[in-house]
Design a protein around this motif. Structure first.
Motif, mmCIF file in Angstrom:
data_model
loop_
_atom_site.group_PDB
_atom_site.id
_atom_site.type_symbol
_atom_site.label_atom_id
_atom_site.label_comp_id
_atom_site.label_asym_id
_atom_site.label_seq_id
_atom_site.Cartn_x
_atom_site.Cartn_y
_atom_site.Cartn_z
ATOM 1 N N SER A 483 125.799 -30.808 29.541
ATOM 2 C CA SER A 483 125.299 -32.139 29.172
ATOM 3 C C SER A 483 125.692 -33.200 30.202
ATOM 4 C CB SER A 483 125.812 -32.527 27.781
ATOM 5 O OG SER A 483 127.237 -32.557 27.761
ATOM 6 N N ASP A 484 126.888 -33.061 30.800
ATOM 7 C CA ASP A 484 127.316 -34.045 31.807
ATOM 8 C C ASP A 484 126.396 -34.027 33.024
ATOM 9 O OD1 ASP A 484 129.409 -34.897 30.263
ATOM 10 O OD2 ASP A 484 130.906 -33.618 31.230
ATOM 11 N N GLU A 487 123.059 -35.618 31.999
ATOM 12 C CA GLU A 487 123.149 -37.067 31.850
ATOM 13 C C GLU A 487 123.289 -37.762 33.208
ATOM 14 O OE1 GLU A 487 125.524 -40.359 29.119
ATOM 15 O OE2 GLU A 487 126.119 -38.246 29.094
ATOM 16 N N LEU A 560 124.641 -35.571 23.354
ATOM 17 C CA LEU A 560 123.486 -35.107 24.131
ATOM 18 C C LEU A 560 122.186 -35.520 23.457
ATOM 19 C CD1 LEU A 560 122.282 -33.512 26.465
ATOM 20 C CD2 LEU A 560 122.557 -31.417 25.108
ATOM 21 N N CYS A 563 121.555 -39.170 24.151
ATOM 22 C CA CYS A 563 121.177 -39.352 25.560
ATOM 23 C C CYS A 563 119.719 -38.969 25.779
ATOM 24 C CB CYS A 563 122.095 -38.517 26.443
ATOM 25 S SG CYS A 563 121.674 -38.526 28.194
ATOM 26 N N CYS A 564 119.310 -37.836 25.235
ATOM 27 C CA CYS A 564 117.939 -37.368 25.419
ATOM 28 C C CYS A 564 116.937 -38.299 24.737
ATOM 29 C CB CYS A 564 117.791 -35.949 24.875
ATOM 30 S SG CYS A 564 118.702 -34.708 25.822
ATOM 31 N N HIS A 567 116.628 -41.608 26.900
ATOM 32 C CA HIS A 567 115.899 -41.483 28.158
ATOM 33 C C HIS A 567 114.461 -41.018 27.961
ATOM 34 C CE1 HIS A 567 119.196 -42.423 30.851
ATOM 35 N NE2 HIS A 567 119.981 -41.625 30.158
#
Length: 581
Positions: A483-484, A487, A560, A563-564, A567
């Motif tokens: 995930s890092d 991202e 995650l 974040c998804c 974006h």
């Protein structure tokens, strides 16, 4: 008008003398005679360089070739440039000697009288020079030729003619290597390169050295030819190489050499023919392809991959890298790419490299492999389905999880259900390998675009609602663990960093690539959101049935997921919409 030294005040003369002494004290070599001083900025006395050139003159050239040509060369090396009848052209530095013409002729006569043995050379005064001394002088010039100033001084003072004479005479392989090495360094500079082209017979003699049996000589000739193909005189070099006789020899060396340095230099030469102007590609690539260039590169890659998988040899890493770069360059050339894109063995090798667990030492090669895979998938889209269905696995039985096998054994799920699971389950090690490459491609727009491109082609085929809980759990673990990397890369794409780079470079292809990638990324993010939501729904079932000993952390999943979602909803104003695959 020149000033008389007596008219200079005594105090000024005393101040100048220490400065002159200091200058002489720091000189690497004794100062030249007054008539051999040159207006040139260098830490090496030009007369010293010229004396080295004289010492490379082969004494036995007159026995094997036209003696008048040899004598003319010696006269040119020892001619008195102060003759009034032939002033030196502006900007040209000629060879000087304090001897007059008659003394120069004495040197020639002395050479004839002494007739040194085979392999010997003459020094400045006609005294035979042993091969060891010749090699020492040659190595000094080899180093000096790396400097533009020294290189131009050398070619102005007949070094190319001297080296040509040496290449035409039977000498030690070390002397041949040194001669080619000097020319190779000279060729790195524009003015000496033009002089190399204009030296009658030199390019032909250089190309003939491809048929040497010495590995080090072949290394130098491959390096020299590579420099030539990258220079402004590339067309001349390409025409000199275009015969099937020469090209067959280049391919033969690549296929049969055991010397690692030679393999690397040889494939770099092949890469120079592929990554070149349209004119050079038109001259050299069709005959090379006819002779089996594509098949040879795949064979070489297969061998290097077998070495990489069995034993890590750092000295082989540059070979792997240049082979992959050559194949990747060939994969985008119209009319020849089909030889690359249709080869499933090559595709399997590239995928295996991406799946390599430890990528640090061969990260550049792995990134190139990813770009190659993206190029192949753009021509052979069906291969993406084969990856998603696990058909490219070396051992297909390993795609089943241990829990699936147990469930099948106890009759909890049928063999048919397992096969359905296999068809909808992508190659997880391959997906993880792609995500691993993001940190290594942070400065390469093309590489990052290739990674997102491949992942998008895989994710669109994922059917998370048809996955067994164990497979879904493994999928989520891969995504959460990376995930890092996801991202960090999203920040560059979605916050406009790469858009700024594309505008700065003013490359339309970069802008188009960015436009496509925003679509590919959004498609991927939507798929990840769907997968994570499906896992959230079924995680209680997975825990109750203890489908796996490893569970994804809820906080990591939520992070995650957020974040998804963020974006995927972001709409950059500078990026137009397109269509998905």
């Amino acid at each position: 008008m020149a000033l008389d030294s007596n008219s200079i005040p005594l105090q000024d003369q005393e101040e100048q003398e220490p400065q002159l002494q200091d200058h002489n004290a720091t000189a690497h070599h004794p100062s030249a005679p007054p008539d051999e001083l040159f207006d040139i900025s260098t830490t090496v006395d030009p007369s010293y360089v010229i004396s080295l050139i004289r010492r490379l003159l082969p004494a036995n050239a007159n026995h094997k070739h036209n003696s008048s040509g040899f004598e003319a060369l010696v006269q040119g090396l020892n001619a008195d440039s102060m003759e009034k009848s032939e002033p030196t052209p502006p900007g040209v530095i000629s060879l000087h000697s304090s001897k007059d013409v008659s003394e120069s002729m004495d040197i020639i006569d002395d050479c004839h009288k002494n007739a040194p043995e085979e392999g010997e050379n003459v020094d400045l005064y006609g005294v035979p020079v042993g091969i060891e001394a010749w090699e020492e002088y040659g190595c000094i010039l080899w180093d000096l030729a790396a400097s533009k100033t020294h290189a131009e001084l050398m070619v102005q003072n007949l070094v190319l003619e001297v080296l040509l004479a040496n290449l035409m005479v039977s000498q030690s392989v070390r002397a041949m290597e040194i001669s080619l090495g000097i020319i190779g360094n000279l060729a790195c500079h524009e003015v000496p390169m033009k002089q190399i082209i204009s030296t009658n017979g030199l390019i032909g003699i250089i190309v003939d050295q491809l048929f040497s049996d010495d590995a080090q000589c072949l290394c130098e000739i491959c390096r020299l030819l590579t420099v030539g193909l990258h220079s402004s005189e590339r067309i001349t070099w390409a025409k000199a190489l275009q015969s099937e006789h020469n090209l067959s020899r280049i391919l033969w060396i690549a296929e049969n050499s055991l010397n690692l340095q030679l393999i690397e230099k040889n494939v770099e030469l092949l890469l120079a023919t592929i990554e070149n102007s349209d004119e050079v590609v038109h001259i050299l690539l069709p005959p090379l392809m006819k002779l089996g260039l594509a098949s040879l590169l795949i064979i070489l890659l297969d061998f290097e991959m077998s070495k990489l998988m069995s034993e890590r040899e750092p000295e082989r890493y540059p070979i792997l890298d240049v082979i992959l770069r050559s194949i990747e360059a060939l994969s985008v050339i119209d009319g020849h790419s089909q030889h690359i894109c249709s080869n499933k063995k090559l595709f399997q090798l590239a995928c295996d490299l991406v799946k390599l667990p430890d990528k640090v030492e061969v990260s550049n090669s792995c990134v190139t492999a990813a770009i190659l895979i993206a190029n192949i998938l753009s021509d052979e889209s069906t291969l993406a389905s084969e990856i998603a269905e696990g058909k490219l696995f070396m051992f297909p039985s390993l795609v089943y999880s241990f829990q699936d096998l147990l469930s099948c054994a106890f009759g909890l799920i049928s063999r048919h259900d397992m096969e359905v699971t296999l068809r909808i389950r992508p190659d997880l090690p391959f997906l993880q390998g792609l995500l691993d490459l993001f940190p290594f491609s942070s400065d390469d727009l093309e590489a990052r675009s290739a990674l997102w491109n491949i992942i998008a082609r895989l994710m669109v085929r994922v059917k998370e609602k048809e996955m067994s809980p164990s497979v879904l759990q493994q999928y989520v673990l891969v995504l959460v663990n990376k995930s890092d990397a996801i991202e960090d890369d999203l920040l560059d794409f979605q916050l406009g960093d790469l858009q700024s780079k594309a505008r700065t470079t003013a490359v339309s292809s970069s802008a188009n690539l960015l436009t496509y990638n925003n679509y590919a990324i959004k498609s991927i993010l939507r798929r990840i959101v769907s997968i994570l939501n499906q896992w959230t729904t079924s995680k209680d079932y997975a825990k109750d049935n203890d489908m796996t000993d490893e569970h994804a952390d809820d906080l990591s999943v939520d992070r995650l997921l957020d974040c998804c979602r963020k974006h995927s909803e972001h709409e950059p104003s500078t990026v137009s919409q397109g269509t998905e695959e």
